[in-house]
Design an enzyme around this catalytic site. Structure first.
Site, short mmCIF file in Angstrom:
data_model
loop_
_atom_site.label_atom_id
_atom_site.label_comp_id
_atom_site.label_asym_id
_atom_site.label_seq_id
_atom_site.Cartn_x
_atom_site.Cartn_y
_atom_site.Cartn_z
N HIS A 194 0.77 -19.33 44.12
CA HIS A 194 0.14 -19.19 42.55
C HIS A 194 0.11 -17.88 41.94
O HIS A 194 -0.32 -17.10 41.07
CB HIS A 194 -0.15 -19.82 42.67
CG HIS A 194 -0.18 -21.23 42.22
ND1 HIS A 194 -0.10 -22.35 43.55
CD2 HIS A 194 0.47 -22.07 41.34
CE1 HIS A 194 0.84 -23.45 42.22
NE2 HIS A 194 0.80 -23.13 41.73
N GLU A 435 9.21 -32.55 43.07
CA GLU A 435 8.66 -31.11 43.47
C GLU A 435 8.65 -32.32 45.17
O GLU A 435 7.91 -30.86 45.31
CB GLU A 435 7.31 -30.65 42.52
CG GLU A 435 6.64 -31.44 42.83
CD GLU A 435 5.23 -30.68 41.65
OE1 GLU A 435 5.62 -28.93 41.59
OE2 GLU A 435 4.37 -31.07 41.40
N ASP A 459 7.66 -26.36 44.63
CA ASP A 459 7.07 -27.19 46.00
C ASP A 459 8.20 -27.97 46.50
O ASP A 459 8.06 -28.33 47.70
CB ASP A 459 6.04 -27.87 45.12
CG ASP A 459 4.49 -27.36 44.60
OD1 ASP A 459 3.94 -26.54 46.28
OD2 ASP A 459 4.03 -27.46 43.64
N CYS A 506 11.36 -25.63 36.32
CA CYS A 506 10.32 -25.15 35.94
C CYS A 506 9.40 -24.26 36.83
O CYS A 506 8.70 -23.54 36.42
CB CYS A 506 8.71 -25.82 35.04
SG CYS A 506 8.04 -26.91 36.31
C1 PEP Z 1 6.55 -25.93 41.19
O1 PEP Z 1 5.62 -25.94 41.54
O2 PEP Z 1 8.00 -25.42 41.39
C2 PEP Z 1 5.57 -25.79 39.73
C3 PEP Z 1 6.58 -25.43 38.57
O3 PEP Z 1 4.11 -26.15 39.84
P1 PEP Z 1 3.27 -24.98 40.73
O4 PEP Z 1 4.35 -23.82 41.04
O5 PEP Z 1 2.30 -24.75 39.41
O6 PEP Z 1 2.82 -26.01 41.48
MG MG Z 2 4.38 -27.30 41.78
#
Ligand code: PEP
Ligand code: MG
Length: 574
Positions: A194, A435, A459, A506
């Site tokens: 993140h 995910e 993920d 996403c």
């Molecule tokens: C992902 O896991 O691709 C996602 C969009 O969620 P995050 O990156 O916040 O875990």
């Molecule tokens: Mg995620």
């Protein structure tokens, strides 16, 4: 002396500026010179702070609550021991004397030295005590500084400073949204951590996994950060500097050119419409999303409202945040993801760190374990849905049981609002993030009861390839082109759509122009990414022959040979 350090570029572009080193502790300290005559007084100030920290700890030992865990006392005694050790309580005074620097600076310099020794320790137990040293140092710093300043203060203007850190948590990076650093680079971190994702959202060049940058670079040294190639050049000579100034200008020109695409419809060469949505972390990010003509918010990472604070935001505070985004984006849709706390996004009030946070009580698992907190969030989202077009997205689902429980709690939240006579959108769409490989492979469980799906490739890749996304030592194994990843992503897109459920991506794959055509070829028609990437992905889409990339994507799905996959990707992007 000039030298280069290599890491993993997570946000492209070139920055040139002076190094500003961030300490391990959360508290940033100033560095100033002390007059010879004031040295004794500065040393006394330091002793006084040590004394204050000691009294605080002693008072805590005296008043241990009855329900405190048994290890609490041991933990406090350990802190007292660390505080009493001369490496922390005496050596900084020598530094004040020899370097004529302020007490805060002397303490953090000594702490860095000590923490580097911890990093080299073989014994895992001792290595873990590093966190205790950091906490003790923070306690003394607080005593020295009164109220902590959360904002790092570089010697140069922020725009000319490059932040060099051993590690940054997502909570740290969110603080940088208020700043204008030219770039930041870290020793640790993976490409889809993140921290890296936030770096991209700041739109400044940045590099992770540099391993020893924090040790090798000195405060105030001149740096070039090439975020595209993951290279830091320390103390460049005049020729190199001139070359990179030129490249920096070219990069800026490219960005300017892209801005012309803002009002262009996103469609492939045959006119097929593609929806490009934005990922945001905080309500303020809406501006950037709108500025890059997002067709909606495809992912609002709501958990960022919970970071950098002790108290959980109340239902009303959350409601205001969701409503603000919904109203500012209206009539465009806003997909609010329910809390994805845990793993690398811990909120201050979190109790214990789990032994394996990515596989622990995270996201929907945490929400189901904390139904009161979840109830407040669901009510807040539902209330906001009255003011715009909101969708609810549930992260990290993996079983039918979790889905049932979630939908049940959502019904309860609806019911409580009905009882209170509070309006909300009764048709609010509810979707799930795919995910976890288990969810991807049991898709009907989710398509049956949900309105839409969104693939979280960050993920999905982490859990499919068993690589911790925050761990720089396995960052090189992150591979969106791994055949297993491609199979899963294509399967979810195609099966989801066959079941009549819109599917978006996403994760970071959606914002990587190298991969845009693979996703189009798999049938994806909705992407959600950081606003900074919207226009370059749009440019790629506008130049795409859908039929051709679909054929090539099908060929990719039939291959498990990495070289052939790369060759096909190159053909696709030619
Ligand atoms: C992902 O896991 O691709 C996602 C969009 O969620 P995050 O990156 O916040 O875990
Ligand atoms: Mg995620």
């Amino acid at each position: 002396m000039s030298f280069t350090i290599h890491g993993i570029g997570v946000s492209g572009g070139i920055a040139i500026g002076r190094a500003h080193l961030l300490t391990h502790t959360q508290l940033e300290v100033e560095h100033y010179d002390i007059a010879e005559a004031d040295i004794e007084q500065e040393k006394e100030r330091f002793d006084h702070a040590i004394g204050t920290a000691r009294s605080e700890l002693a008072a805590l030992v005296e008043h241990i609550p009855e329900n405190a865990p048994p290890e609490f006392e041991g933990f406090l005694n350990l802190h007292l021991m660390i505080l009493g050790d001369s490496t922390l309580s005496e050596v900084p005074k020598t530094l004040i004397e020899t370097q004529r620097c302020n007490a805060e600076w002397a303490l953090t310099q000594q702490a860095e030295e000590l923490l580097a020794q911890f990093d080299r320790m073989e014994d895992a137990y001792l290595r873990e005590r590093k966190a205790d040293v950091v906490q003790v140092v923070e306690r003394v710093l607080k005593a020295l500084m009164g109220q902590p300043r959360a904002i790092p203060a570089p010697r140069h203007p922020e725009e000319d400073s490059i932040l060099v850190a051993h590690d940054l948590s997502p909570a740290d990076v969110i603080l940088f949204k208020q700043h204008r650093y030219a770039s930041f680079i870290t020793d640790l971190g993976g490409v889809t951590s993140h921290t890296a994702i936030l770096a991209r959202s700041l739109g400044i060049p940045s590099i992770v996994a540099l391993h020893h940058a924090r040790q090798l670079i000195h405060e105030n040294e001149l740096l070039i950060v090439d975020g595209t190639h993951g290279v830091v050049i320390v103390n460049p000579d005049a020729n190199v500097l001139a070359e990179f100034h030129l490249r920096q200008e070219q990069w800026q020109l490219e960005l300017e050119k892209l801005k012309r695409l803002r009002s262009t419809r996103a469609a492939t060469l045959d006119g097929t419409r593609i929806e490009l949505h934005a990922n945001i972390e905080l309500p303020e990010d809406v501006e950037q999303a709108r500025g890059n003509s997002a067709a909606g918010i495809g992912l609002f990472r709501s958990e960022f409202l919970f970071l950098n604070r002790r108290e959980i935001p109340s239902e009303d505070e959350q409601f205001e945040a969701y409503r603000k985004v919904a109203m500012e984006m209206a009539p465009l849709p806003v997909t609010v993801r329910t809390l994805d706390l845990g793993a690398d996004k811990n909120w201050n009030g979190a109790s214990e760190r789990s032994p394996n946070p990515a596989l622990g009580l995270r996201a929907i698992r945490l929400c189901l374990a904390e139904p009161r907190m979840f109830h407040a969030q669901l009510r807040a989202i539902l209330r906001a849905s009255h003011y715009g077009k909101i969708k609810i997205l549930v992260p990290m689902l993996s079983t039918a049981h979790e889905l049932n429980q979630t939908l049940h709690l959502l019904d309860e939240a609806r019911h409580s609002l009905d009882q209170d006579g509070i309006p909300y959108d009764r048709e609010i769409p509810v979707g799930g993030m795919i995910e976890v490989p288990a969810a991807a492979l049991s898709l009907p469980t989710f398509t049956r009861r949900l309105d839409f799906l969104s693939i979280g490739t960050n993920d999905l890749i982490q859990y499919t390839l068993a690589i911790d996304r925050t761990d720089d030592s396995v960052a090189h194994l992150y591979d969106p082109l791994h055949p297993a990843v491609l199979q899963l992503v294509a399967h979810v897109i195609r099966s989801g759509q066959k079941a009549g459920r819109p599917v978006a991506v996403c994760g970071e794959m959606a914002g990587d122009v190298r991969l845009t055509r693979i996703l189009l070829g798999f049938g994806l028609r909705q992407f959600s990414m950081h606003p900074a990437h919207l226009l370059s992905v749009k440019q790629q889409i506008l130049r795409t022959d859908l039929e051709e990339v679909t054929q090539l994507a099908n060929k990719m799905l039939k291959s498990d040979d990495p070289e052939r996959l790369l060759a096909l990707l190159e053909r696709m992007n030619a």
